[in-house]
Design a protein around this motif. Structure first.
Motif, mmCIF file in Angstrom:
data_model
loop_
_atom_site.group_PDB
_atom_site.id
_atom_site.type_symbol
_atom_site.label_atom_id
_atom_site.label_comp_id
_atom_site.label_asym_id
_atom_site.label_seq_id
_atom_site.Cartn_x
_atom_site.Cartn_y
_atom_site.Cartn_z
ATOM 1 N N MET A 148 0.845 -1.188 0.000
ATOM 2 C CA MET A 148 0.000 0.000 0.000
ATOM 3 C C MET A 148 0.887 1.247 0.000
ATOM 4 O O MET A 148 1.895 1.310 0.685
ATOM 5 N N VAL A 149 0.488 2.251 -0.758
ATOM 6 C CA VAL A 149 1.274 3.468 -0.896
ATOM 7 C C VAL A 149 0.996 4.384 0.290
ATOM 8 O O VAL A 149 -0.148 4.558 0.707
ATOM 9 N N LYS A 150 2.065 4.952 0.852
ATOM 10 C CA LYS A 150 1.898 5.877 1.967
ATOM 11 C C LYS A 150 1.226 7.156 1.477
ATOM 12 O O LYS A 150 1.339 7.542 0.321
ATOM 13 N N ASP A 151 0.557 7.834 2.410
ATOM 14 C CA ASP A 151 -0.113 9.083 2.052
ATOM 15 C C ASP A 151 0.879 10.187 1.709
ATOM 16 O O ASP A 151 0.564 11.108 0.975
ATOM 17 N N GLU A 152 2.096 10.089 2.260
ATOM 18 C CA GLU A 152 3.082 11.138 2.008
ATOM 19 C C GLU A 152 3.552 11.142 0.558
ATOM 20 O O GLU A 152 3.976 12.159 0.045
ATOM 21 N N THR A 153 3.508 9.993 -0.081
ATOM 22 C CA THR A 153 4.037 9.926 -1.440
ATOM 23 C C THR A 153 2.959 10.037 -2.514
ATOM 24 O O THR A 153 3.287 10.140 -3.685
ATOM 25 N N MET A 154 1.698 10.024 -2.133
ATOM 26 C CA MET A 154 0.637 10.069 -3.144
ATOM 27 C C MET A 154 0.658 11.378 -3.925
ATOM 28 O O MET A 154 0.441 11.384 -5.137
ATOM 29 N N ASP A 155 0.932 12.478 -3.260
ATOM 30 C CA ASP A 155 0.986 13.748 -3.978
ATOM 31 C C ASP A 155 2.150 13.779 -4.969
ATOM 32 O O ASP A 155 2.007 14.282 -6.079
ATOM 33 N N LYS A 156 3.273 13.200 -4.583
ATOM 34 C CA LYS A 156 4.407 13.141 -5.504
ATOM 35 C C LYS A 156 4.114 12.234 -6.692
ATOM 36 O O LYS A 156 4.490 12.544 -7.830
ATOM 37 N N ILE A 157 3.429 11.117 -6.432
ATOM 38 C CA ILE A 157 3.076 10.202 -7.519
ATOM 39 C C ILE A 157 2.143 10.882 -8.513
ATOM 40 O O ILE A 157 2.308 10.763 -9.731
ATOM 41 N N LEU A 158 1.153 11.627 -8.009
ATOM 42 C CA LEU A 158 0.227 12.323 -8.911
ATOM 43 C C LEU A 158 0.937 13.395 -9.731
ATOM 44 O O LEU A 158 0.625 13.596 -10.912
ATOM 45 N N LYS A 159 1.893 14.077 -9.117
ATOM 46 C CA LYS A 159 2.649 15.086 -9.870
ATOM 47 C C LYS A 159 3.499 14.435 -10.959
ATOM 48 O O LYS A 159 3.572 14.943 -12.078
ATOM 49 N N ILE A 160 4.120 13.309 -10.648
ATOM 50 C CA ILE A 160 4.930 12.597 -11.644
ATOM 51 C C ILE A 160 4.052 12.085 -12.782
ATOM 52 O O ILE A 160 4.410 12.188 -13.961
ATOM 53 N N ILE A 161 2.870 11.550 -12.430
ATOM 54 C CA ILE A 161 1.945 11.086 -13.470
ATOM 55 C C ILE A 161 1.506 12.254 -14.348
ATOM 56 O O ILE A 161 1.408 12.124 -15.574
ATOM 57 N N GLY A 162 1.267 13.406 -13.746
ATOM 58 C CA GLY A 162 0.856 14.579 -14.522
ATOM 59 C C GLY A 162 1.924 15.037 -15.500
ATOM 60 O O GLY A 162 1.647 15.305 -16.671
ATOM 61 N N ILE A 163 3.159 15.109 -15.031
ATOM 62 C CA ILE A 163 4.249 15.546 -15.906
ATOM 63 C C ILE A 163 4.489 14.525 -17.016
ATOM 64 O O ILE A 163 4.672 14.891 -18.185
ATOM 65 N N SER A 164 4.462 13.238 -16.653
ATOM 66 C CA SER A 164 4.690 12.218 -17.682
ATOM 67 C C SER A 164 3.537 12.166 -18.685
ATOM 68 O O SER A 164 3.762 11.884 -19.865
ATOM 69 N N THR A 165 2.323 12.451 -18.253
ATOM 70 C CA THR A 165 1.190 12.490 -19.179
ATOM 71 C C THR A 165 1.356 13.618 -20.192
ATOM 72 O O THR A 165 1.053 13.442 -21.379
ATOM 73 N N ILE A 166 1.829 14.749 -19.742
ATOM 74 C CA ILE A 166 2.058 15.864 -20.665
ATOM 75 C C ILE A 166 3.144 15.500 -21.674
ATOM 76 O O ILE A 166 2.998 15.723 -22.882
ATOM 77 N N ILE A 167 4.222 14.912 -21.196
ATOM 78 C CA ILE A 167 5.320 14.537 -22.100
ATOM 79 C C ILE A 167 4.874 13.457 -23.078
ATOM 80 O O ILE A 167 5.126 13.553 -24.288
ATOM 81 N N LEU A 168 4.193 12.430 -22.572
ATOM 82 C CA LEU A 168 3.725 11.352 -23.451
ATOM 83 C C LEU A 168 2.662 11.839 -24.433
ATOM 84 O O LEU A 168 2.591 11.354 -25.564
ATOM 85 N N GLY A 169 1.829 12.789 -24.020
ATOM 86 C CA GLY A 169 0.848 13.372 -24.932
ATOM 87 C C GLY A 169 1.519 14.126 -26.066
ATOM 88 O O GLY A 169 1.066 14.078 -27.219
ATOM 89 N N PHE A 170 2.614 14.808 -25.758
ATOM 90 C CA PHE A 170 3.363 15.515 -26.801
ATOM 91 C C PHE A 170 3.972 14.532 -27.789
ATOM 92 O O PHE A 170 3.861 14.703 -29.005
ATOM 93 N N VAL A 171 4.594 13.477 -27.259
ATOM 94 C CA VAL A 171 5.230 12.474 -28.127
ATOM 95 C C VAL A 171 4.178 11.743 -28.961
ATOM 96 O O VAL A 171 4.355 11.534 -30.164
ATOM 97 N N ALA A 172 3.074 11.358 -28.324
ATOM 98 C CA ALA A 172 2.013 10.652 -29.048
ATOM 99 C C ALA A 172 1.404 11.539 -30.125
ATOM 100 O O ALA A 172 1.042 11.054 -31.207
ATOM 101 N N GLY A 173 1.292 12.835 -29.853
ATOM 102 C CA GLY A 173 0.782 13.759 -30.861
ATOM 103 C C GLY A 173 1.695 13.852 -32.067
ATOM 104 O O GLY A 173 1.236 13.905 -33.211
ATOM 105 N N MET A 174 2.998 13.868 -31.816
ATOM 106 C CA MET A 174 3.938 13.907 -32.934
ATOM 107 C C MET A 174 3.878 12.620 -33.746
ATOM 108 O O MET A 174 3.936 12.650 -34.979
#
Length: 101
Positions: A1-27
């Protein structure tokens, strides 16, 4: 189970990677050759080469919107964590005083 302290960091990493992957997928999706039916020759298709900007921009917009939503949820969790920490400090400082009255 993921600790509550790291959930915010995980969501931020997912957000940044989604933006990057969306750019690559668009190209990638926008640079694919498309075939459209010919108006003048039934059964024939016309090959369109080059970047299809409408497809590219849709992928970019989707990646940015979903990435920003994930990142914003991560920031909201960070603020909630700070508020809870602040309220716990107040409770620890003044909780005993309120119980004695």
């Amino acid at each position: 189970m993921v600790k509550d302290e790291t959930m915010d960091k995980i969501l931020k990493i997912i957000g940044i990677s989604t933006i990057i992957l969306g750019f690559v997928a668009g190209m990638i999706a926008g640079s694919q050759d498309t075939y459209t039916p010919s108006k003048y020759l039934p059964g024939e298709f016309i090959k369109k080469e080059g970047i299809q900007w409408s497809v590219t921009l849709m992928w970019w917009a989707g990646g940015v919107i979903s990435g920003v939503l994930f990142y914003a949820c991560g920031i909201a969790l960070s603020y909630l964590k700070m508020i809870v920490k602040y309220l716990r400090n107040i409770h620890d400082m003044y909780g005993n005083i309120l119980k004695n009255k």
